[in-house]
Design a protein around this motif. Structure first.
Motif, PDB file in Angstrom:
ATOM      1  N   LEU A  45      -8.544  22.733 -36.413  1.00  0.00           N
ATOM      2  CA  LEU A  45      -7.998  23.959 -35.825  1.00  0.00           C
ATOM      3  C   LEU A  45      -9.084  24.895 -35.296  1.00  0.00           C
ATOM      4  O   LEU A  45      -8.812  25.742 -34.443  1.00  0.00           O
ATOM      5  N   GLU A  46     -10.306  24.752 -35.787  1.00  0.00           N
ATOM      6  CA  GLU A  46     -11.389  25.610 -35.310  1.00  0.00           C
ATOM      7  C   GLU A  46     -11.569  25.425 -33.805  1.00  0.00           C
ATOM      8  O   GLU A  46     -11.687  26.398 -33.054  1.00  0.00           O
ATOM      9  N   ARG A  47     -11.579  24.163 -33.354  1.00  0.00           N
ATOM     10  CA  ARG A  47     -11.698  23.890 -31.918  1.00  0.00           C
ATOM     11  C   ARG A  47     -10.396  24.225 -31.185  1.00  0.00           C
ATOM     12  O   ARG A  47     -10.409  24.807 -30.100  1.00  0.00           O
ATOM     13  N   ILE A  48      -9.273  23.826 -31.799  1.00  0.00           N
ATOM     14  CA  ILE A  48      -7.972  24.019 -31.153  1.00  0.00           C
ATOM     15  C   ILE A  48      -7.698  25.491 -30.884  1.00  0.00           C
ATOM     16  O   ILE A  48      -7.268  25.876 -29.789  1.00  0.00           O
ATOM     17  N   ASN A  49      -7.956  26.330 -31.876  1.00  0.00           N
ATOM     18  CA  ASN A  49      -7.646  27.765 -31.735  1.00  0.00           C
ATOM     19  C   ASN A  49      -8.517  28.457 -30.696  1.00  0.00           C
ATOM     20  O   ASN A  49      -8.089  29.415 -30.044  1.00  0.00           O
ATOM     21  N   ILE A  50      -9.746  27.981 -30.538  1.00  0.00           N
ATOM     22  CA  ILE A  50     -10.617  28.558 -29.503  1.00  0.00           C
ATOM     23  C   ILE A  50     -10.012  28.309 -28.121  1.00  0.00           C
ATOM     24  O   ILE A  50     -10.041  29.174 -27.240  1.00  0.00           O
ATOM     25  N   ALA A  51      -9.433  27.115 -27.950  1.00  0.00           N
ATOM     26  CA  ALA A  51      -8.909  26.725 -26.635  1.00  0.00           C
ATOM     27  C   ALA A  51      -7.505  27.255 -26.367  1.00  0.00           C
ATOM     28  O   ALA A  51      -7.228  27.795 -25.287  1.00  0.00           O
ATOM     29  N   ILE A  52      -6.584  27.107 -27.347  1.00  0.00           N
ATOM     30  CA  ILE A  52      -5.177  27.459 -27.076  1.00  0.00           C
ATOM     31  C   ILE A  52      -4.577  28.394 -28.118  1.00  0.00           C
ATOM     32  O   ILE A  52      -3.392  28.726 -28.042  1.00  0.00           O
ATOM     33  N   GLY A  53      -5.375  28.838 -29.075  1.00  0.00           N
ATOM     34  CA  GLY A  53      -4.849  29.669 -30.164  1.00  0.00           C
ATOM     35  C   GLY A  53      -4.237  30.978 -29.694  1.00  0.00           C
ATOM     36  O   GLY A  53      -3.319  31.505 -30.323  1.00  0.00           O
ATOM     37  N   HIS A  54      -4.722  31.501 -28.563  1.00  0.00           N
ATOM     38  CA  HIS A  54      -4.248  32.795 -28.065  1.00  0.00           C
ATOM     39  C   HIS A  54      -2.948  32.681 -27.265  1.00  0.00           C
ATOM     40  O   HIS A  54      -2.300  33.689 -26.989  1.00  0.00           O
ATOM     41  N   ILE A  55      -2.561  31.458 -26.901  1.00  0.00           N
ATOM     42  CA  ILE A  55      -1.378  31.248 -26.062  1.00  0.00           C
ATOM     43  C   ILE A  55      -0.114  31.336 -26.910  1.00  0.00           C
ATOM     44  O   ILE A  55      -0.052  30.775 -28.003  1.00  0.00           O
ATOM     45  N   LYS A  56       0.912  32.030 -26.404  1.00  0.00           N
ATOM     46  CA  LYS A  56       2.183  32.113 -27.115  1.00  0.00           C
ATOM     47  C   LYS A  56       2.842  30.738 -27.147  1.00  0.00           C
ATOM     48  O   LYS A  56       2.729  29.967 -26.196  1.00  0.00           O
ATOM     49  N   LEU A  57       3.518  30.461 -28.232  1.00  0.00           N
ATOM     50  CA  LEU A  57       4.193  29.166 -28.369  1.00  0.00           C
ATOM     51  C   LEU A  57       5.085  28.866 -27.179  1.00  0.00           C
ATOM     52  O   LEU A  57       5.086  27.752 -26.649  1.00  0.00           O
ATOM     53  N   VAL A  58       5.862  29.870 -26.756  1.00  0.00           N
ATOM     54  CA  VAL A  58       6.825  29.652 -25.669  1.00  0.00           C
ATOM     55  C   VAL A  58       6.144  29.431 -24.322  1.00  0.00           C
ATOM     56  O   VAL A  58       6.762  28.920 -23.389  1.00  0.00           O
ATOM     57  N   ASP A  59       4.870  29.811 -24.226  1.00  0.00           N
ATOM     58  CA  ASP A  59       4.149  29.661 -22.956  1.00  0.00           C
ATOM     59  C   ASP A  59       3.273  28.408 -22.923  1.00  0.00           C
ATOM     60  O   ASP A  59       2.682  28.108 -21.870  1.00  0.00           O
ATOM     61  N   LEU A  60       3.170  27.712 -24.043  1.00  0.00           N
ATOM     62  CA  LEU A  60       2.283  26.554 -24.119  1.00  0.00           C
ATOM     63  C   LEU A  60       2.860  25.390 -23.317  1.00  0.00           C
ATOM     64  O   LEU A  60       3.996  24.972 -23.523  1.00  0.00           O
TER      65      LEU A  60
END
Length: 418
Positions: A106-121
């Motif tokens: 999740l350390e890598r994942i959150n840097i890339a997409i962690g800020h995106i809202k679930l509904v917008d992913l």
């Protein structure tokens, strides 16, 4: 049915309506947060018309909710991922080691997409992330790109998190299911040849008893290193030469050495060993009893077969470390001896040795010798037979070719003249 709640101002006039629709229950039977919206009547409407219009609106809103068209969720992927991991940990559906591994991903994942809202992913976000992981420099240790296997591990975690979101009707679809992760290039399982195992067994005679037991159990059981370290004396059937594999010793920074159940439910099994190996195990048990007398109050009666000098459980990493030391020690001796020997008499060096290589070796040898995959799968504690056939498909193919040749020899072998 939608519930409608009027909102009034200080004069008692209706200014708007709050509409709530039941969204179902979670896996623990608790009500999920309902779908919520608001409806504001026009100023020139009468109270009667406002009631009729809000009823119409509520019916359409409820229908959209039921059809999955309404998604009310402001959570970011990072926030929801933390919720999912906590949920799985609380419900006992994830092992501690797996949880630590997921958090590292999740350390890598959150840097890339962690800020995106679930509904917008969207799948495009994930594809860009996978492409980035496949570029040079993504591996902070080697400076190279991450392997397809590692990228797929990130993808599977994202898919698991979004699967829960889909289950809770927070997203219209699982974006990971529509993404395009790299294809994992399967590598043939590396195993140790029979000749090399025979050499290892010969050199083992010079080693301390505890390590003789460790190496022999690795060779003859095919168990994982944590399963070997987790063997308790009470789970050994000395009479019938069987070991009940019920425990798995692991290590993490936050917990230290800790005991867990084996990897899967099917990993709990009884593994038979040769009588000769059981005799070595018995010798170690007797040696442990002597240590109890030797250390007295300093001895910790943990019940494990393999322990530190004070009876505390063995660190799982020590098995891997010993395999490496064993390989280096005897290859150095072999090199020295080969200096005095003719070319044809030179000794063969030992291959790279690690605990899992013995597991692959046992499976490969048994399958090559014609033992059926079901028996091999049960002995190794695989989740299913398909796991065994998938990992060792190349060995099974070779064994099948040998079987065909044997059948041809059997059926078409010329008969001897009487």
């Amino acid at each position: 049915m939608a519930n409608i709640y009027p909102r009034k101002n200080k004069k008692g006039q209706i200014t708007s309506f709050t509409i709530r629709v039941f969204r179902g229950k979670d896996e623990n039977g608790k009500n999920l947060k309902p779908y919520t919206t608001s409806f504001k009547p026009k100023q020139n409407w009468s109270e009667e018309r406002s009631e009729k219009e809000v009823q119409k609106f509520a019916i359409l809103f409820e229908k959209d909710c039921q059809n999955g068209k309404i998604i009310e969720n402001k959570q970011t992927f990072k926030e929801y991922a933390e919720y999912v991991l906590n949920l799985k940990e609380r419900n006992g559906k994830i092992k501690h080691k797996t949880l630590i591994f997921y958090r590292s991903l999740l350390e890598r994942i959150n840097i890339a997409i962690g800020h995106i809202k679930l509904v917008d992913l969207k799948p495009q976000h994930l594809n860009e992330f996978y492409t980035m992981l496949g570029q040079e420099g993504s591996n902070l240790i080697t400076g190279e790109a991450l392997s397809s296997k590692t990228i797929l591990e990130h993808h599977r975690l994202i898919r698991t998190i979004l699967k829960q979101a889909d289950k809770e009707m927070l997203v219209q679809y699982n974006a990971a299911d529509k993404a395009t992760p790299p294809t994992n290039k399967k590598k043939e399982a590396k195993f140790i040849e029979i000749e090399d195992i025979q050499n290892i067994l010969r050199y083992l005679d010079n080693e301390p008893l505890k390590w003789q037991v460790v190496m022999n159990l690795l060779i003859y059981t095919g168990c994982r290193r944590g399963e070997i370290a987790g063997i308790k004396i009470k789970n050994i059937d000395f009479k019938n030469c069987g070991i009940n594999i019920k425990n798995n010793l692991l290590y993490s920074r936050d917990k230290g050495i800790y005991e867990d159940s084996p990897k899967t439910e099917t990993s709990i099994r009884i593994v038979s060993i040769p009588e000769r190996i059981m005799k070595i195990v018995k010798r170690l048990v007797m040696e442990n009893k002597k240590n109890i007398l030797k250390y007295g109050n300093k001895w910790n009666d943990t019940g494990y077969l393999l322990t530190q000098e004070n009876g505390m459980p063995m660190h799982p990493d020590s098995i891997t470390d010993y395999c490496s030391k064993f390989e280096k020690k005897y290859n150095k001796l072999i090199e020295e001896k080969n200096k005095t020997l003719n070319k044809k008499d030179k000794l063969k060096k030992l291959p790279h040795i690690n605990p899992h290589a013995f597991r692959h070796s046992q499976a490969s040898i048994l399958l090559y010798e014609g033992l059926d995959p079901v028996t091999v799968s049960k002995r190794l504690g695989h989740a299913s037979v398909s796991t065994t056939t998938d990992i060792y498909s190349h060995i099974i193919k070779k064994a099948d070719q040998i079987a065909a040749t044997k059948l041809d020899d059997l059926f078409c072998k010329p008969k001897k003249n009487n």
